[in-house]
Write an enzyme that holds these catalytic residues in place. Structure first.
Site, PDB file in Angstrom:
ATOM      1  N   TYR A   1       0.854  -1.236  -0.168  1.00 55.89           N
ATOM      2  CA  TYR A   1      -0.035   0.080   0.052  1.00 55.89           C
ATOM      3  C   TYR A   1       1.072   1.218  -0.156  1.00 55.89           C
ATOM      4  O   TYR A   1       2.042   1.140   0.610  1.00 55.89           O
ATOM      5  CB  TYR A   1      -0.880  -0.017   1.155  1.00 55.89           C
ATOM      6  CG  TYR A   1      -1.905   1.252   1.385  1.00 55.89           C
ATOM      7  CD1 TYR A   1      -3.159   1.279   1.062  1.00 55.89           C
ATOM      8  CD2 TYR A   1      -1.257   2.507   1.791  1.00 55.89           C
ATOM      9  CE1 TYR A   1      -3.868   2.452   0.921  1.00 55.89           C
ATOM     10  CE2 TYR A   1      -1.850   3.607   2.003  1.00 55.89           C
ATOM     11  CZ  TYR A   1      -3.398   3.348   1.515  1.00 55.89           C
ATOM     12  OH  TYR A   1      -4.109   4.605   1.747  1.00 55.89           O
TER      13      TYR A   1
ATOM     14  N   GLU B   1      -3.314   7.589  -4.251  1.00 60.66           N
ATOM     15  CA  GLU B   1      -3.179   6.303  -3.343  1.00 60.66           C
ATOM     16  C   GLU B   1      -2.915   5.110  -4.282  1.00 60.66           C
ATOM     17  O   GLU B   1      -3.791   5.017  -5.379  1.00 60.66           O
ATOM     18  CB  GLU B   1      -4.719   5.918  -2.672  1.00 60.66           C
ATOM     19  CG  GLU B   1      -4.558   4.894  -1.649  1.00 60.66           C
ATOM     20  CD  GLU B   1      -6.071   4.658  -1.116  1.00 60.66           C
ATOM     21  OE1 GLU B   1      -7.099   4.592  -1.720  1.00 60.66           O
ATOM     22  OE2 GLU B   1      -5.902   4.826  -0.036  1.00 60.66           O
TER      23      GLU B   1
END
Lengths: 423, 608
Positions: A145, A233
């Site tokens: 992530y 993101e």
């Protein structure tokens, strides 16, 4: 922290969304998945190889040119709404995203292009697919992530990384709190090699090379700053079987306040995918969001609009929209606002709530009267005026001979509007 | 942040980007509060310097205008508030420049739409340097009876209505500026009024937060209770929850978070303000209201119940004797602006100028009621414009054509006549166009070019008195006056002036009557019998024919004709026409780069 949850739509898809657009306008800039991938590609960020195609005829050539060795490809409908994987086309085809053999791409794309895809986010009317995005199918060996956002606490950009990825940051924070690292970047100095190295070490790469990973992080930061992102993101940030670091799925939010200096990005806007009411409102420089309730609202000031909608709900109604005519609305803007409200068939009553601080009630009143002359008002209108020139405003409304329902205060107005809508 | 009061009755601000209305509203507020000094010390208007006239009560004051922030701060070292009305494009840069000035303590940013990364820089700088940023995207704030930022609290009527001209006991902070107007009214209704109110702005990253101001209010002894109006989206309300839980706030806090309706919608809705977007359950209005309630704030069940909650809280404080009764004052009347007063019919004022020929107030300028565009559309000429602006009527085309011919014929008469000569000399002295032109025009008078009016005057008088040419000419001779319009330097009876012939031909063809001209011709016949050079010249032709135009067109009454002749309209024709030539001579000399003119000695008779 990260402003909104990542909505995982389909595996390996790029979801791009942005917040507010220009000054005083409320339209959100959404850009298509393939446009986001192109933007990242421009900054030298590794993304899955893909090509956007507008007609099935081009596909043979595209496969020959771009994917000569691929056996399987991913075909993705390009609409500005989530839930594509689970959506259904009006022609019966199930799923807006398909993984198929190379020779089947043309067939499946032909069934998507020009067709209307309905997902849980599009509403029953669906959205037309004018492009499909054909991508390589990656085999991912490790999912991580990565995100950059603006942070309140450190008053600057903050990089968040986690050696696990693929699920939402909330999930990750709960399951692997120790694996999440946060690296604040000095907003005046920008990212340093140490900052980037710290992030890469936090990612705990398995096969990808460290130095090139540091470069990727710096490129992502560059994209974030230069494109005025509010959120970037990458989830998952993945390692492939070939040992490459790839942004397999990305969400980019752009700062609408920066539209004036991000002309290229904001030019990607696709009005065919937008709510026509919102497009009309943007033209009149009105702050408008279409919703699906039955009471049309026209209010000055975002705060008051919010309070008005709250009270409508408290009285058992549902607002049909958010509409802020602003503190300095002109008569013509009021007329435009009325046209948009009355063109919405779901609207059963209109509530006008004006507190004239700087805004003058007489301007609003003559706007309402003029609008009534131009559009046929088929629904009851409840008006609550208060503040500057309120007496003049009320007199204009009274002398117009219009059948208006006047209200004493906000509560009274909401009550009357809800009753009028249910009659 | 924290610490206490930001403003006082002597606080002065610098106002960036001149906007007349908000500054005037600030000064009106000052007057209302009985401040001794205006709250705006200086204005910064990039690219402009000097003074801006504004009203402080009934008095007009001149507020210095500076072109740079640094200069303004140096000139007004006691002004510590910077009110930034720059556009969203330039607000960040100017705010950062202001924050860097040692004299500036508070910066208020009005613009909505400042890029978030720019806002972050401002916040980072302000935090590191212990300064306060209010906004962006805010109307500002107000300390009742002391200081007001820009348009806060709206019009003067609203300010008086909310008793903001004197301090009460309530500290108020909200995100929305519009809602602060509503709340000032509400709070004035049910309490002794506002002590200080701040709108922090609707952006995702406000320069200062709800909790920043609540903690500050907590340190101000005069503030007895606080009212907070939050919005869904963001976590700022949780900082307040934390502060409440930690016992950092020891005064009652009445709070409400707007946006409870957001749950009705499946999709994420952004409620106008950039920050008003629900990012998950924690940021919802419901969750924040509950958290505030749990932390000890007084949270009503709906926005409408907020008023009752404020009232109840205030009444309780009053019962406990914690409220010092406010001394009511009657604020002075703000003198009304003359323009507003005239518009509403309250006063009348004499005008200083009267004008009847043109009007530039409407959609487009009009000449004697005729819009400019219609003159062009009808294909009319400069003669028609003269007819409208000089005679205030649309004369028939043959008349205006005649005017045009007169102008064409009088436009120039070579470089040697006194007007052109003067112009040439002046142009060669290096003077500008206007100087050169007027130096030539100044020679026009009784001896040069002024004969048209006189010719018309005398011919008219003689004709109207039925004098025979003999009586007229001899009568003039007796008085020692040469007959104007008769006599030429070169032309003779057998070599008439071509221009005169042209004018006469045109008039004979087009004019309904040429009686004055015929009379002038008879006079000429008589004078020619006396001397061969006493022919009718252009002045005589124009003068007499103009009489025919005025009398024959049927567009003028007798007194009007007399007035036109009396005022000397016809001389105007010559001035206008000859300006064309004089301008030409100026350009000619400049083009030829002629040096300063000096008259040769040989050409002067030096004598005693």
């Amino acid at each position: 922290m990260v402003r909104a949850m990542v909505r995982r739509l389909v595996s390996n898809s790029l979801t791009l969304a942005a917040g507010r657009s220009q000054h005083h306008q409320l339209r959100r800039l959404n850009i298509h998945e393939y446009q986001g991938a192109e933007l990242m590609g421009k900054y030298g960020i590794n993304v899955p190889k893909g090509v956007a195609v507008g007609s099935a005829d081009e596909i043979k050539k595209v496969i020959q040119d771009v994917f000569p060795k691929e056996n399987e490809l991913v075909v993705k409908s390009q609409i500005l709404a989530g839930g594509r994987g689970l959506g259904t086309f009006k022609n019966g085809l199930k799923g807006g995203v398909h993984i198929v053999k190379s020779d089947e791409v043309e067939g499946i794309a032909g069934k998507m292009l020009g067709q209307v895809l309905v997902t849980k986010q599009t509403g029953p009317q669906g959205k037309v697919v004018s492009k499909v995005y054909i991508c390589e199918k990656l085999s991912l060996t490790n999912e991580m992530y990565f995100a950059i956002t603006l942070d309140r606490k450190t008053a600057g950009p903050l990089i968040i990384a986690c050696s696990k990825g693929g699920t939402s940051i909330e999930d990750l924070a709960e399951k692997y709190p120790d694996m999440i690292i946060k690296v604040p970047v000095d907003i005046f100095k920008g990212i340093t090699d140490e900052d980037a190295a710290k992030v890469v070490d936090g990612l705990a790469l398995k096969s990808a090379e460290r130095t090139s990973a540091i470069e990727q992080v710096k490129k992502l930061y560059k994209l974030f700053c230069e494109s005025d992102c509010t959120l970037l993101e990458i989830n998952p940030l993945a390692e492939t079987a070939e040992g490459q670091l790839v942004a397999a799925d990305a969400k980019l939010n752009f700062d609408d306040n920066a539209a004036y200096r991000q002309k290229e990005i904001f030019a990607l806007r696709d009005p065919t995918q937008e709510d026509p009411r919102e497009v009309a409102a943007a033209k009149a420089d009105l702050n408008y969001i279409g919703l699906d309730g039955e009471i049309g609202c026209m209010v000055n000031g975002a705060g008051l609009a919010m309070a008005t909608m709250d009270i409508i709900k408290l009285h058992g109604g549902t607002p049909a929209n958010f509409l802020d005519v602003g503190g300095n609305a002109s008569e013509s803007q009021v007329v435009e606002a009325f046209k948009i409200l009355t063109s919405d068939e779901k609207v059963k009553a209109i509530l006008v709530n004006i507190f004239g601080g700087i805004m003058r009630c007489d301007v609003i009143a003559s706007g309402i009267v003029n609008a009534a002359k131009q559009v046929s008002l088929k629904v009851p209108v409840v008006v609550r005026l208060e503040g500057t020139n309120v007496d003049q405003g009320k007199r204009i409304l009274k002398e117009s001979g219009m059948a208006l329902i006047t209200a004493e205060d906000l509560d009274d107005a909401a009550d009357k509007a809800v009753k009028a809508a249910s009659n | 942040m924290a610490t206490g009061q930001l403003f006082s009755r002597t606080t002065q601000a610098l106002f960036y980007n001149y906007k007349q209305l908000p500054i005037q509203r600030m000064l009106d507020f000052d007057f209302l509060c009985g401040r001794e000094t205006p709250s705006v010390a200086g204005i910064i208007n990039p690219g402009a310097e000097g003074f801006q006239k504004l009203f402080f009560g009934q008095e007009e004051i001149a507020i210095p205008v500076h072109s740079a922030i640094e200069a303004a701060c140096a000139a007004h070292p006691t002004a510590d508030v910077f009110i930034n009305f720059a556009s969203f494009r330039s607000a960040a840069a100017s705010s950062l420049a202001a924050l860097k000035q040692p004299t500036i303590r508070v910066v208020a940013i009005i613009a909505e739409g400042v890029p978030e990364s720019d806002a972050k820089q401002l916040i980072a700088y302000a935090r590191a340097n212990n300064k306060v940023v209010i906004g962006p995207a805010t109307v500002g704030g107000i300390q009742a009876g002391a200081f007001k930022i820009g348009d806060t609290a709206g019009t003067i009527d609203n300010i008086i209505h909310c008793k903001l001209y004197r301090p009460g006991s309530v500290g108020f902070v909200s995100k929305s500026g519009g809602m602060s107007n509503e709340m000032y009214n509400t709070i004035a209704r049910v309490t002794d009024g506002i002590y200080e109110g701040i709108a922090i702005g609707g952006d995702v990253f406000p320069g200062s937060t709800l909790s920043d101001h609540i903690l500050r209010f907590n340190n101000i002894p005069q503030v007895k209770m606080m009212v907070v109006l939050g919005e869904l989206g963001g976590r700022d309300e949780y900082s307040l929850v934390e502060a409440l839980k930690q016992g950092k706030v020891n005064k009652p806090v009445v709070a409400w978070v707007s946006g409870t309706c957001a749950r009705l919608f499946k999709s994420e809705v952004q409620f106008g303000h950039a920050g008003a977007k629900s990012g998950g359950e924690l940021e919802s209005a419901q969750a924040k209201n509950q958290a505030l309630r749990d932390a000890g704030a007084i949270v009503p069940t709906s926005y409408e119940a907020l008023e009752a909650a404020i009232k109840e809280t205030f009444d309780k404080l009053a019962e406990e004797g914690k409220i010092t009764p406010v001394k009511e004052v009657t604020p002075p009347q703000i003198p009304e602006d003359l323009n507003t007063a005239i518009k509403t019919g309250k006063v009348r004022a004499p005008t200083h100028i009267i004008s009847t020929i043109s009007d530039d107030r409407g959609e487009e300028p009009c000449y004697a009621g005729v819009p400019m565009s219609s003159i062009v559309e009808q294909g009319l000429g400069v003669g028609d414009v003269i007819s409208l602006l000089w005679f205030k009527r649309s004369l028939p085309r043959y008349c205006t054509k005649f005017i045009e011919i007169c102008i064409m014929l009088c436009a120039d008469h070579g470089p040697c006549v006194s007007g052109a000569h003067n112009t040439i000399v002046t142009a060669r002295a290096g003077k500008d166009l206007v100087s050169s032109l007027v130096s030539g025009l100044l020679t026009i008078g009784p001896r040069f070019g002024g004969a048209i009016d006189d010719a018309a005057r005398y011919f008219k008088d003689a004709y109207d008195r039925n004098l025979t040419p003999y009586e007229f000419v001899e009568g003039m001779k007796k008085k020692g006056i040469r007959v104007p319009g008769i006599g030429h330097r070169i032309k003779r009876g057998d070599n008439r002036d071509k221009r005169v012939e042209l004018l006469q031909l045109f008039a004979r063809t087009n004019f309904p009557s040429v009686k004055y001209m015929e009379y002038a011709v008879q006079v000429e016949t008589y004078t020619l019998s006396k001397a061969n050079n006493l022919v009718m010249n252009v002045d005589g032709a124009i003068g007499s024919l103009f009489l025919d135009l005025l009398a024959g067109s049927g567009m003028f009454t007798k007194p009007e004709i007399d007035e036109i002749i009396e005022i000397g309209y016809l001389n105007g024709l010559f001035v206008l026409a000859r300006s064309i030539g004089l301008i030409g001579h100026t350009f000619d000399q400049k083009r030829l780069k002629q040096p300063l003119y000096r008259h040769p000695w040989e050409d002067v008779l030096y004598t005693k």
